[in-house]
Design an enzyme around this catalytic site. Structure first.
Site, short mmCIF file in Angstrom:
data_model
loop_
_atom_site.label_atom_id
_atom_site.label_comp_id
_atom_site.label_asym_id
_atom_site.label_seq_id
_atom_site.Cartn_x
_atom_site.Cartn_y
_atom_site.Cartn_z
N LYS A 47 2.47 11.78 6.87
CA LYS A 47 1.61 11.58 8.04
C LYS A 47 2.11 12.32 9.28
O LYS A 47 1.84 13.50 9.43
CB LYS A 47 1.41 10.08 8.29
N ASP A 77 9.30 3.07 2.02
CA ASP A 77 8.11 3.86 2.30
C ASP A 77 7.88 3.82 3.81
O ASP A 77 7.28 2.89 4.34
CB ASP A 77 6.92 3.29 1.54
N PHE A 88 0.86 -1.18 0.00
CA PHE A 88 0.00 0.00 0.00
C PHE A 88 0.90 1.23 0.00
O PHE A 88 1.61 1.49 0.97
CB PHE A 88 -0.95 0.06 1.19
#
Length: 404
Positions: free
Chosen positions: A256, A227, A142
């Site tokens: 984030k 990531d 993801f």
């Protein structure tokens, strides 16, 4: 007078695209590890906005930095310099060891930027024939929701009926170093991978995997892109998850928690070899690196370090993991995770995980189900021992609930 909960939910259903299926709670306030709904009920947040609020909800020092900067200057575009960007570069580089920084907004933008950058490096430095660059990714990955990214997703819900997709990606199993070695070809420019697969259900690779990955990427002149948009900035009990394996990525992606949940901020961290290929006019973002984003990110990084949140994540994560493993119920198939990035996988016969998340809501805890039978547990990094123990009692009560 506050509108009834049903009014908020009904209005969303009537006017909004139905691309989410949230729990039936309408939140209106947050502080630290807690959030409150419109009816005044308090919940322990065990999702942390997918790790965007590692520093806790509405951290006062980040809030103060945001308010101060918002009263001075919010946006200039990158057509001009601003007095926050250079300091952001210096501070994030000193903290992470990065040599070059590319500021963006969302995590998906950071991923897209990294893909563009390593392809350009492949053509201009490695000597890959134009249009032939290939990037290796993992099944069950993801990395975001853009068209470019979902094209190499293996999640049918993410990619079905959104094509056609861009070529140039090869998919291998996660955690299998031999598969990576077999997939590397002369035109391979990068391996894009999550240190822990978050959306897949907090899936950890086998011990030694990333050491071997680093070795293979170095040997074949392939850029290792990690990531760390969810795993980074303290979530796993280290500043970056790569530190658990004693390696360094060629390209690191952050987002984030880079803003503590106040503002969309992301960054591509790399070296001059990769980011040095970008020349004026070849890539950009109107909002990327804006002064408000930089001021917020600087404060978010500062409190993360100065207030010992990373160390606390390691301590409380171990406490929470141990407590979850001790819950006496046949409902649980496996508990796994690192730091405060944890998952409870249920036996299939226990039923869908969402009903347990609804039971947790009734116990004063908000958590998220994923992939049918898994519950993600990821509270803010400011959680205390007493709050962990409080959560464990309620998680046990919810998991032992009889739905028959």
């Amino acid at each position: 007078m506050m509108a009834p909960v049903t009014d908020f939910i009904a209005t969303e259903a009537r006017l909004g695209a139905q691309n989410y299926q949230p729990l039936g709670v309408v939140l209106s306030r947050g502080e630290g590890v807690f959030v409150w709904d419109t009816e005044g009920n308090r919940y322990l947040d065990c999702l942390s906005a997918y790790s965007a609020v590692n520093q806790g909800h509405c951290h006062p020092k980040i809030l103060a930095a945001m308010i101060e900067q918002a009263g001075r200057l919010t946006l200039t575009s990158r057509a001009f310099h601003n007095d926050q960007l250079a300091s952001f570069y210096e501070e994030i580089a000193a903290l992470t060891g990065a040599h070059k920084v590319l500021p963006m907004n969302s995590g998906a933008e950071a991923v897209e930027s990294a893909i563009k950058s390593v392809r350009k490096w492949g053509y201009e430095v490695k000597g890959v024939p134009d249009g032939q660059a290939e990037i290796i990714v993992c099944a069950d990955n993801f990395h975001g929701r853009t068209l470019g990214i979902v094209g190499f997703s293996t999640d049918a819900a993410a990619r079905d009926h959104f094509g056609p997709f861009a070529p140039g990606f090869r998919i291998i199993p996660f955690g299998d170093a031999s598969a990576l070695e077999a997939a590397i070809a002369p035109n391979t420019v990068a391996f894009l991978v999550e240190p822990i697969q978050g959306e897949a259900g907090v899936v950890l690779p086998p011990p030694g995997y990333f050491a071997k990955v680093r070795e293979l990427c170095t040997a074949h002149d392939v850029m290792l892109i990690l990531d760390e948009i969810q795993t980074g900035l303290g979530r796993t009990g280290r500043l970056l998850a790569e530190q658990h394996d004693g390696i360094e990525a060629d390209v690191t992606l952050l987002g984030k928690a880079l803003s503590g949940g106040f503002y969309p901020v992301s960054a591509v961290l790399s070296n001059n070899a990769v980011l040095g290929t970008l020349k004026p006019g070849q890539h950009g973002s109107t909002f990327g690196g804006n002064p408000l984003a930089c001021a917020v990110a600087r404060a978010a990084l500062r409190v993360l370090v100065e207030e010992g949140m990373i160390e606390n994540a390691a301590v409380q994560g171990a406490r929470l993991l141990d407590g979850l493993k001790r819950i006496p119920t046949n409902t649980i198939r496996e508990v796994r995770g690192r730091g405060l990035m944890l998952a409870i996988e249920l036996h299939p016969e226990a039923g869908d995980a969402r009903r347990y998340c609804e039971a947790l809501q009734g116990q004063g805890i908000l958590a998220k189900d994923t992939h049918g039978h898994t519950i993600r547990i990821a509270p803010p990094l400011v959680i205390s021992s007493d709050q962990v123990d409080w959560a464990l009692q309620r998680i046990e009560a919810a998991l032992r609930q009889d739905f028959s």
